[in-house]
Design a protein around this motif. Sequence first.
Motif, PDB file in Angstrom:
ATOM      1  N   ALA A 297      -4.793  -5.911  10.602  1.00 29.79           N
ATOM      2  CA  ALA A 297      -4.758  -5.033   9.434  1.00 29.79           C
ATOM      3  C   ALA A 297      -3.336  -4.934   8.904  1.00 29.79           C
ATOM      4  CB  ALA A 297      -5.293  -3.649   9.798  1.00 29.79           C
ATOM      5  N   ALA A 298      -3.223  -4.646   7.622  1.00 32.49           N
ATOM      6  CA  ALA A 298      -1.916  -4.502   6.975  1.00 32.49           C
ATOM      7  C   ALA A 298      -1.611  -3.028   6.772  1.00 32.49           C
ATOM      8  CB  ALA A 298      -1.909  -5.224   5.638  1.00 32.49           C
ATOM      9  N   VAL A 299      -0.342  -2.723   6.797  1.00 33.57           N
ATOM     10  CA  VAL A 299       0.116  -1.346   6.578  1.00 33.57           C
ATOM     11  C   VAL A 299       0.896  -1.305   5.274  1.00 33.57           C
ATOM     12  CG1 VAL A 299       1.479   0.573   7.482  1.00 33.57           C
ATOM     13  CG2 VAL A 299       0.234  -0.938   9.060  1.00 33.57           C
ATOM     14  N   VAL A 300       0.574  -0.316   4.450  1.00 29.46           N
ATOM     15  CA  VAL A 300       1.260  -0.103   3.172  1.00 29.46           C
ATOM     16  C   VAL A 300       1.937   1.262   3.221  1.00 29.46           C
ATOM     17  CG1 VAL A 300       0.984   0.191   0.681  1.00 29.46           C
ATOM     18  CG2 VAL A 300      -0.319  -1.572   1.889  1.00 29.46           C
ATOM     19  N   ALA A 301       3.235   1.284   2.942  1.00 27.79           N
ATOM     20  CA  ALA A 301       3.995   2.535   2.952  1.00 27.79           C
ATOM     21  C   ALA A 301       3.908   3.201   1.583  1.00 27.79           C
ATOM     22  CB  ALA A 301       5.454   2.257   3.306  1.00 27.79           C
ATOM     23  N   LYS A 326       1.920  -4.128  10.972  1.00 28.41           N
ATOM     24  CA  LYS A 326       2.603  -5.042  10.060  1.00 28.41           C
ATOM     25  C   LYS A 326       2.682  -4.389   8.688  1.00 28.41           C
ATOM     26  CE  LYS A 326       2.381  -9.710   8.131  1.00 28.41           C
ATOM     27  NZ  LYS A 326       1.586 -10.959   8.063  1.00 28.41           N
ATOM     28  N   VAL A 327       3.890  -3.961   8.303  1.00 29.91           N
ATOM     29  CA  VAL A 327       4.096  -3.325   6.999  1.00 29.91           C
ATOM     30  C   VAL A 327       4.330  -4.429   5.977  1.00 29.91           C
ATOM     31  CG1 VAL A 327       5.472  -1.670   5.679  1.00 29.91           C
ATOM     32  CG2 VAL A 327       5.109  -1.311   8.122  1.00 29.91           C
ATOM     33  N   VAL A 328       3.378  -4.603   5.073  1.00 21.89           N
ATOM     34  CA  VAL A 328       3.431  -5.737   4.140  1.00 21.89           C
ATOM     35  C   VAL A 328       3.868  -5.339   2.743  1.00 21.89           C
ATOM     36  CG1 VAL A 328       1.666  -6.988   5.419  1.00 21.89           C
ATOM     37  CG2 VAL A 328       0.990  -5.453   3.556  1.00 21.89           C
ATOM     38  N   ALA A 329       3.763  -4.053   2.389  1.00 24.35           N
ATOM     39  CA  ALA A 329       4.092  -3.653   1.024  1.00 24.35           C
ATOM     40  C   ALA A 329       4.312  -2.143   0.987  1.00 24.35           C
ATOM     41  CB  ALA A 329       2.987  -4.065   0.046  1.00 24.35           C
TER      42      ALA A 329
END
Length: 347
Positions: A297-301, A326-329
């Motif tokens: 899964a991706a993490v968005v801040a 994993k912070v992607v965006a």
Amino acid sequence: MQQGIDSRAMFAVLVTRLPRLLILAVAGAVLGSGLNLVVMLSKAKDICYVAETEYYIEFAEGRYEMRDYYNAFTWNEYVLGSDLVLGRAMAFLDGGYDRNQVKEMLSAEMLSDVRYLTIYVRGREPARVEEVRNAVQKAMEELGAAMDEFDRIYQIDDLGIVQEEISYFGWRPAFLGAAIAVCTGVFVILFCFCMGSVFYTKGDISVRLGILACGMTFREGRGRKRDGIIEQRQARMLAENLEMLTERYPRILLMDACGGQQAAAFLEDIRSREPAGGSCFQLYSTDVAADAAADAAAVVAVIPFGKPYREKITDEIDHVRMHGGKVVAAVLAQADRNWMRIYYAGI
């Protein structure tokens, strides 16, 4: 921070802070006037009387260059306190006067024409003020006769002895207080801006956090019926980028650095716009960190606009990465519409 200062962003910050600076100016003016009032009230307890006497100075022929020497500063700092004036004045007074006290009573004022001199005598007792004034008058006449650079010095007007007027309210203290308050406010605004802890643009996120911003949302404006060009374009960019993320990752976790409030508000905004597309979005927590790492899964801040946030969100991003996330965006949330219009030159 090595990218330099965004001057347009700084200008936009200053313009949008003008109402606050105006309030600071009013508060500073009130404070300055209040302090002046307190000082004047304390001075009013000691009633002071003033004798104002005007003299005319006739310079000797061929000694006109002395006009450059006998100015207001010279009279106040040297001549009035010298033996030629103060010393002779003390000789005309009785023994009940102290030389230093008499010196404190005297002051001079001179306008652009150095031939016209005004001497003030200030004191708490009118009788003593009158005696000192008369003694100084005699000393000034003797000075005019004794010095080679003068033909004579004589009195041309005597405005008598009056009680000194006290200005309880004045524009100068108010202006000074307003100026100090505004300068302090501008300094604080620029200092906070240069610290780089506040995010104003998507570029700030890319530079300071090293992650791309997929879009921004705007706070609700008062009385707005429709979005402008900037809002519409940013809404399309955000929708396209979020759709791209949902195609790449099975789950998208939203995180922030304020206990999940910003992430929850953004999640609610996504689901209100696209009810069907919001199912793959979820709030990040340490409980789901292991599952997030397992299914990639991706993490968005979610980063709020205009708040000191760099240190806190950096710490949270590191925490997410430590747990395998994993912070992607990132998303810039609750941006100010007026600020963005100024930044994008009114588009």
